[in-house]
Scaffold this active site. Structure first.
Site, PDB file in Angstrom:
ATOM      1  N   ASP A 282       0.834  -1.194   0.000  1.00  0.00           N
ATOM      2  CA  ASP A 282       0.000   0.000   0.000  1.00  0.00           C
ATOM      3  C   ASP A 282       0.880   1.259   0.000  1.00  0.00           C
ATOM      4  O   ASP A 282       1.691   1.441   0.904  1.00  0.00           O
ATOM      5  CB  ASP A 282      -0.902  -0.043   1.249  1.00  0.00           C
ATOM      6  CG  ASP A 282      -2.181   0.744   1.078  1.00  0.00           C
ATOM      7  OD1 ASP A 282      -2.100   1.923   0.705  1.00  0.00           O
ATOM      8  OD2 ASP A 282      -3.261   0.180   1.349  1.00  0.00           O
TER       9      ASP A 282
ATOM     10  N   THR B  55      -6.958   3.913  -2.243  1.00  0.00           N
ATOM     11  CA  THR B  55      -6.640   2.514  -1.923  1.00  0.00           C
ATOM     12  C   THR B  55      -7.588   1.489  -2.541  1.00  0.00           C
ATOM     13  O   THR B  55      -7.156   0.555  -3.204  1.00  0.00           O
ATOM     14  CB  THR B  55      -6.587   2.339  -0.394  1.00  0.00           C
ATOM     15  OG1 THR B  55      -5.499   3.120   0.080  1.00  0.00           O
ATOM     16  CG2 THR B  55      -6.383   0.893  -0.002  1.00  0.00           C
TER      17      THR B  55
ATOM     18  N   ASP C 293      -9.398  -3.901   5.457  1.00  0.00           N
ATOM     19  CA  ASP C 293     -10.461  -4.650   4.778  1.00  0.00           C
ATOM     20  C   ASP C 293     -10.435  -4.343   3.272  1.00  0.00           C
ATOM     21  O   ASP C 293     -10.550  -5.235   2.440  1.00  0.00           O
ATOM     22  CB  ASP C 293     -11.848  -4.366   5.391  1.00  0.00           C
ATOM     23  CG  ASP C 293     -12.143  -2.884   5.580  1.00  0.00           C
ATOM     24  OD1 ASP C 293     -11.452  -2.036   4.978  1.00  0.00           O
ATOM     25  OD2 ASP C 293     -13.087  -2.564   6.337  1.00  0.00           O
ATOM     26  N   ARG C 294     -10.229  -3.067   2.933  1.00  0.00           N
ATOM     27  CA  ARG C 294     -10.236  -2.717   1.509  1.00  0.00           C
ATOM     28  C   ARG C 294      -8.962  -3.147   0.782  1.00  0.00           C
ATOM     29  O   ARG C 294      -8.865  -3.006  -0.436  1.00  0.00           O
ATOM     30  CB  ARG C 294     -10.515  -1.226   1.311  1.00  0.00           C
ATOM     31  CG  ARG C 294      -9.521  -0.272   1.944  1.00  0.00           C
ATOM     32  CD  ARG C 294      -9.942   1.178   1.679  1.00  0.00           C
ATOM     33  NE  ARG C 294      -9.026   2.149   2.229  1.00  0.00           N
ATOM     34  CZ  ARG C 294      -9.114   2.684   3.446  1.00  0.00           C
ATOM     35  NH1 ARG C 294     -10.091   2.320   4.254  1.00  0.00           N
ATOM     36  NH2 ARG C 294      -8.243   3.583   3.866  1.00  0.00           N
TER      37      ARG C 294
ATOM     38  N   ASP D  13       1.573   2.541   3.847  1.00  0.00           N
ATOM     39  CA  ASP D  13       0.597   3.616   3.632  1.00  0.00           C
ATOM     40  C   ASP D  13       0.412   4.458   4.892  1.00  0.00           C
ATOM     41  O   ASP D  13       0.462   5.684   4.845  1.00  0.00           O
ATOM     42  CB  ASP D  13      -0.743   3.026   3.203  1.00  0.00           C
ATOM     43  CG  ASP D  13      -1.765   4.124   2.906  1.00  0.00           C
ATOM     44  OD1 ASP D  13      -1.566   4.849   1.915  1.00  0.00           O
ATOM     45  OD2 ASP D  13      -2.732   4.272   3.674  1.00  0.00           O
TER      46      ASP D  13
ATOM     47  N   HIS E  94       1.535   8.391   5.195  1.00  0.00           N
ATOM     48  CA  HIS E  94       0.627   9.507   5.491  1.00  0.00           C
ATOM     49  C   HIS E  94       1.149  10.366   6.641  1.00  0.00           C
ATOM     50  O   HIS E  94       1.055  11.579   6.607  1.00  0.00           O
ATOM     51  CB  HIS E  94      -0.768   8.986   5.850  1.00  0.00           C
ATOM     52  CG  HIS E  94      -1.597   8.672   4.647  1.00  0.00           C
ATOM     53  ND1 HIS E  94      -1.878   9.598   3.672  1.00  0.00           N
ATOM     54  CD2 HIS E  94      -2.200   7.525   4.250  1.00  0.00           C
ATOM     55  CE1 HIS E  94      -2.625   9.045   2.729  1.00  0.00           C
ATOM     56  NE2 HIS E  94      -2.820   7.783   3.049  1.00  0.00           N
TER      57      HIS E  94
ATOM     58  N   ASP F 273      -1.080  -0.143  -4.813  1.00  0.00           N
ATOM     59  CA  ASP F 273      -2.403   0.405  -5.138  1.00  0.00           C
ATOM     60  C   ASP F 273      -2.340   1.868  -5.568  1.00  0.00           C
ATOM     61  O   ASP F 273      -3.280   2.387  -6.168  1.00  0.00           O
ATOM     62  CB  ASP F 273      -3.363   0.220  -3.955  1.00  0.00           C
ATOM     63  CG  ASP F 273      -2.847   0.873  -2.684  1.00  0.00           C
ATOM     64  OD1 ASP F 273      -1.630   1.121  -2.572  1.00  0.00           O
ATOM     65  OD2 ASP F 273      -3.669   1.140  -1.793  1.00  0.00           O
ATOM     66  N   HIS F 274      -1.253   2.540  -5.263  1.00  0.00           N
ATOM     67  CA  HIS F 274      -1.023   3.934  -5.657  1.00  0.00           C
ATOM     68  C   HIS F 274       0.359   4.327  -5.185  1.00  0.00           C
ATOM     69  O   HIS F 274       0.970   3.595  -4.403  1.00  0.00           O
ATOM     70  CB  HIS F 274      -2.073   4.891  -5.054  1.00  0.00           C
ATOM     71  CG  HIS F 274      -2.254   4.708  -3.585  1.00  0.00           C
ATOM     72  ND1 HIS F 274      -1.354   5.172  -2.667  1.00  0.00           N
ATOM     73  CD2 HIS F 274      -3.211   4.060  -2.865  1.00  0.00           C
ATOM     74  CE1 HIS F 274      -1.756   4.845  -1.448  1.00  0.00           C
ATOM     75  NE2 HIS F 274      -2.874   4.149  -1.538  1.00  0.00           N
TER      76      HIS F 274
HETATM   77 ZN   LIG Z   1      -3.558   2.761  -0.295  1.00  0.00          ZN
END
Ligand SMILES: [Zn+2]
Length: 592
Positions: free
Chosen positions: A56, A97, A195-196, A335, A339, A382-383
Site C-alpha cells: 500500500d 486505496t 479490509d479494503r 501507507d 501519510h 495500489d497507488h
Molecule cells: Zn492505499
C-alpha cells in the site's frame, strides 16, 4: 565492504540466471534431459500458487531508492530474478486505496469495476457509502468492528456497520476467474490489515481476512464464513499482537547509515497520539486506546500480516492441489507511515528496510513449502505518493497544503448561487476528488443539471490550487477533448457513483488530511507521483529484466489470466505483458 561483496555476488547470480536462460532458449530439451518438470513459463504445468503481493502506497521509485541497505531475498531477489516494470502507472485519476486494489484485482478501470473512490455518495440512500461495507454480512468476531473512538481511518468511521463483502465490485476478479475455470477447486484468499486491501483481491469467490484494530485479531465476515476455520481461532488465541505491549518501533540499523538519518524530526510530520515524530516510537500498553492502531503505523502491522499468511498457507495447504491456488497479501504499514511522515523520512526508510525483511521471510517460506519455481509472484502497489510540501520547500520547490473547506462561501460560488437563485448550500458533499451538488435545490428551481455543473466547475477552476474541474455531464455527453488528464478522469467515471464534478489540484498541492485525518502527505491525484507503482513478476524460471516501456496496472490481472490460461476478468482492459508470458523472455530484447 559487505555491500560491495553483496553487489558482486548479486551480479554473479544475475549472470548465472542469464546464462541459464540462454541455455534454455538454445536447447529446449535441457529440462527434459535432466528429468525436471519445466516451470510454468517454460512449457510446464500451471503454477501451483499465484502469490499477488500489494504494498500500500509503495511508489515505483522507493524500492530502488532504499535498496543499498536492504538484504537479500526480498526486493533484491525480485530485482535479480524478476521482470521489473520500471514505468508502471495506474491509468485512473483517483489514486486511492480501494480503487487501486480493485484495479489490480480486476484488470478493469474504476469506470467499470465501480470502486471509484474509498467513499462515495449513494444518491439512493442519501448517505456516504464505504466501499466494502455490506450490512447483510456482519463481522464474525464479536466486538471486533471499528472502534470509532480510536480509529484513525476516517473512511472506516464513516461505515455505519461492521459488515463487509465484495458486493460493490461490479466485475469479476482474476481470482474469480480462477474459481470459475477450475470449478471452485482453487483455494482463494486475500489477507491485509485493511479490509479494503483484502476484500477486492479475494474477489467474490474467495475468502478475505483483515485486522481488527480493536482486538488485534484477524477477522472475516459472514459473507465468507459461518464460523472460522480452527486455524484462525488458534492464530488469534496466540495473541501475537499483544507481545509488543510497552515496546517501541526502533531503528533497524545505526542511524548514521540512513539517507534520512539526520532528518528524523521535521515539522510537517504528524505526532499521532503521543507516537512522536522521532525514533523510538512508543506503542504504549496493550490496553491503551491506540495500541493496535499504532502497531499498524509501524512495520509490526506487516509482520503480523505475514505471520497470519504463513499460517494460512500451511493450514489451508496452498500449492498442494491439482489446480492453482491463489493468495493475495496486501501490506498496509507503508501507507499509514507514508501519510504521517512522508516517503522521504527516516520512518519510511526504516519501514522499507523492515518490509524488505518481511518479504524475504515470505518468499523463503513459499520456497520451502511450495517452491518458487512452482509459484507465480506478482508485486505491485495500489497507488504512489507525493512528497511532503515542507520537504520540497526545503529543496526550493514550490508545494503546499490546500484548504478547500470554504469553497461554498467563495465569492464566485456565491455569485453563481445568486445567478441561479439558490439560497441553500449548492455543494451537498465534497469527498475529494468528487463534488456532489445539491440535487433537491437544482430540481426545485427547475435548473438544468449540466449547466449548473458546468458553471460550478468553471468557478472552481478559478480558485487557487485547482488545476482542473470537470463536470460529469460533460464526460457523459463526451464533449471534452481527449487529453492524458481528462482520459484518467473518464476511466474513473461511473455514472451511478461518481460525483458531479471531478477536481484536480495543481501538482504538489493537496489537503493536509487524508479524508479527515491529519496527514503529512495525501495521495489521490492523477499526477505521476501518485500513479507510479512498481510491477514485478517473479517465480517459475523467470530471470532478471528491467522493462522501461510504460505499462498500466490493468495489465496485471490480464497477464495473470493469460499465464494461467483462464479467461480475462469481465471488465478487464489490460494487455498481457509479453515479457512474462511463456516464451516471452526469449523473444524480446534483454536489458543487461
Ligand atoms: Zn492505499
Amino acid at each position: 565492504m559487505k555491500n560491495k561483496i553483496r553487489k558482486i555476488l548479486g551480479c554473479a547470480a544475475l549472470a548465472a540466471a542469464f546464462s541459464a536462460n540462454i541455455a534454455r532458449a538454445a536447447d529446449p530439451s535441457t529440462a527434459l534431459r535432466i528429468g525436471a518438470v519445466p516451470a510454468w513459463n517454460d512449457g510446464g504445468p500451471a503454477p501451483k500458487l499465484i502469490l499477488q503481493i500489494t504494498v500500500d502506497q509503495l511508489r515505483g521509485d522507493l524500492p530502488g531508492r532504499y535498496l543499498e541497505h536492504m538484504g537479500d531475498g526480498g526486493f533484491r531477489y525480485l530485482m535479480q530474478h524478476g521482470v521489473w516494470y520500471a514505468n508502471a502507472h495506474h491509468a485512473h485519476a483517483n489514486t486511492e486505496t480501494v480503487v487501486g486494489h480493485t484495479t489490480l484485482a480486476t484488470g478493469a478501470h474504476p469506470a467499470a469495476h465501480g470502486m471509484v473512490a474509498n467513499v462515495w455518495l449513494d444518491r439512493k440512500t442519501g448517505k456516504l457509502a464505504y466501499n466494502t461495507e455490506d450490512n447483510r454480512y456482519h463481522i464474525l468476531t464479536a466486538g471486533a468492528g471499528v472502534d470509532k473512538t480510536a480509529e484513525i481511518d476516517p473512511t472506516q468511521k464513516l461505515a455505519a456497520t461492521d459488515g463487509r463483502s465484495p458486493a460493490a465490485i461490479l466485475v469479476s476478479t482474476f481470482s474469480d476467474e480462477l474459481a470459475i475455470h477450475y470449478a471452485g477447486r482453487s483455494k482463494i484468499f486475500g489477507v491485509s490489515v485493511k479490509d479494503r486491501g483484502a476484500v477486492p483481491l479475494a474477489g467474490h469467490a474467495g475468502k478475505a481476512f483483515w485486522f481488527s484494530k480493536k482486538t488485534g485479531d484477524f477477522v472475516s465476515s459472514t459473507f465468507y464464513y459461518d464460523h472460522y476455520p480452527e486455524w484462525v481461532n488458534e492464530w488469534n488465541k496466540k495473541r501475537l499482537a499483544f507481545q509488543y505491549s510497552g515496546k517501541s518501533w526502533e531503528l533497524l540499523n545505526d542511524k548514521s547509515t540512513y539517507l534520512f538519518g539526520a532528518a528524523d524530526d521535521k515539522p510537517w510530520e504528524i505526532d499521532f497520539g503521543g507516537y512522536g515524530r522521532v525514533f523510538p516510537h512508543p506503542f504504549g500498553k496493550a490496553d491503551s486506546k491506540n495500541y493496535y492502531t499504532l502497531l499498524t503505523i509501524s512495520p509490526v502491522g506487516d509482520e503480523l500480516t505475514l505471520d497470519f499468511a504463513k499460517t494460512l498457507i500451511e493450514r489451508e495447504e496452498l500449492g498442494k492441489h491439482a489446480v492453482p491456488d491463489y493468495l493475495s497479501i496486501s501490506f498496509s504499514s507503508t501507507d499509514y507511515i507514508g501519510h504521517l511522515f512522508g516517503p522521504s523520512s527516516l520512518e519510511m526508510e526504516d519501514n522499507l528496510l523492515r518490509l524488505d525483511r518481511t518479504l524475504a521471510d515470505l518468499l523463503a517460506y513459499v520456497d520451502r513449502h511450495i517452491g518458487l519455481k512452482n509459484t507465480l509472484i506478482v508485486l505491485a502497489a495500489d497507488h504512489g505518493a507525493p512528497e511532503a510540501p515542507g520537504y520540497l520547500n526545503e529543496l526550493g520547490i514550490e508545494a503546499r497544503y490546500l484548504r478547500p473547506e470554504d469553497w461554498d462561501k467563495e465569492p464566485g460560488i456565491a455569485a453563481l448561487k445568486k445567478k441561479f437563485g439558490i439560497g441553500q448550500e449548492l455543494i451537498r458533499d465534497y469527498e475529494h476528488p468528487y463534488v456532489y451538488l445539491n440535487y433537491d435545490v437544482i430540481r426545485d428551481k427547475g435548473l438544468n443539471q449540466g449547466e449548473v455543473e458546468h458553471a460550478v466547475a468553471e468557478e472552481l477552476m478559478k480558485l487557487d490550487g485547482i488545476a482542473l474541474a470537470i463536470s460529469s455531464t460533460a464526460l457523459r455527453e463526451n464533449n471534452l477533448p481527449s487529453t492524458p488528464l481528462i482520459d484518467t478522469i473518464l476511466r474513473n467515471f461511473n455514472p451511478e457513483r461518481s460525483g458531479d464534478i471531478f477536481v484536480v489540484f495543481e501538482p504538489h498541492s493537496f489537503l493536509k488530511e487524508a479524508e479527515g485525518l491529519p496527514a503529512a502527505v495525501t495521495h489521490g491525484s492523477p499526477w505521476r507521483y501518485d500513479t507510479y507503482v512498481p510491477v514485478v513478476f517473479a517465480g517459475g524460471s523467470l530471470s532478471a529484466r528491467r522493462i522501461y516501456r510504460e505499462i498500466q496496472t490493468v495489465d496485471v490481472a490480464t497477464t495473470l489470466a493469460a499465464i494461467v490460461g483462464v479467461k480475462p476478468p469481465s471488465g478487464a482492459r489490460g494487455a498481457p505483458l509479453f515479457e512474462v508470458l511463456p516464451g516471452g523472455q526469449a523473444s524480446s530484447p534483454r536489458i543487461p
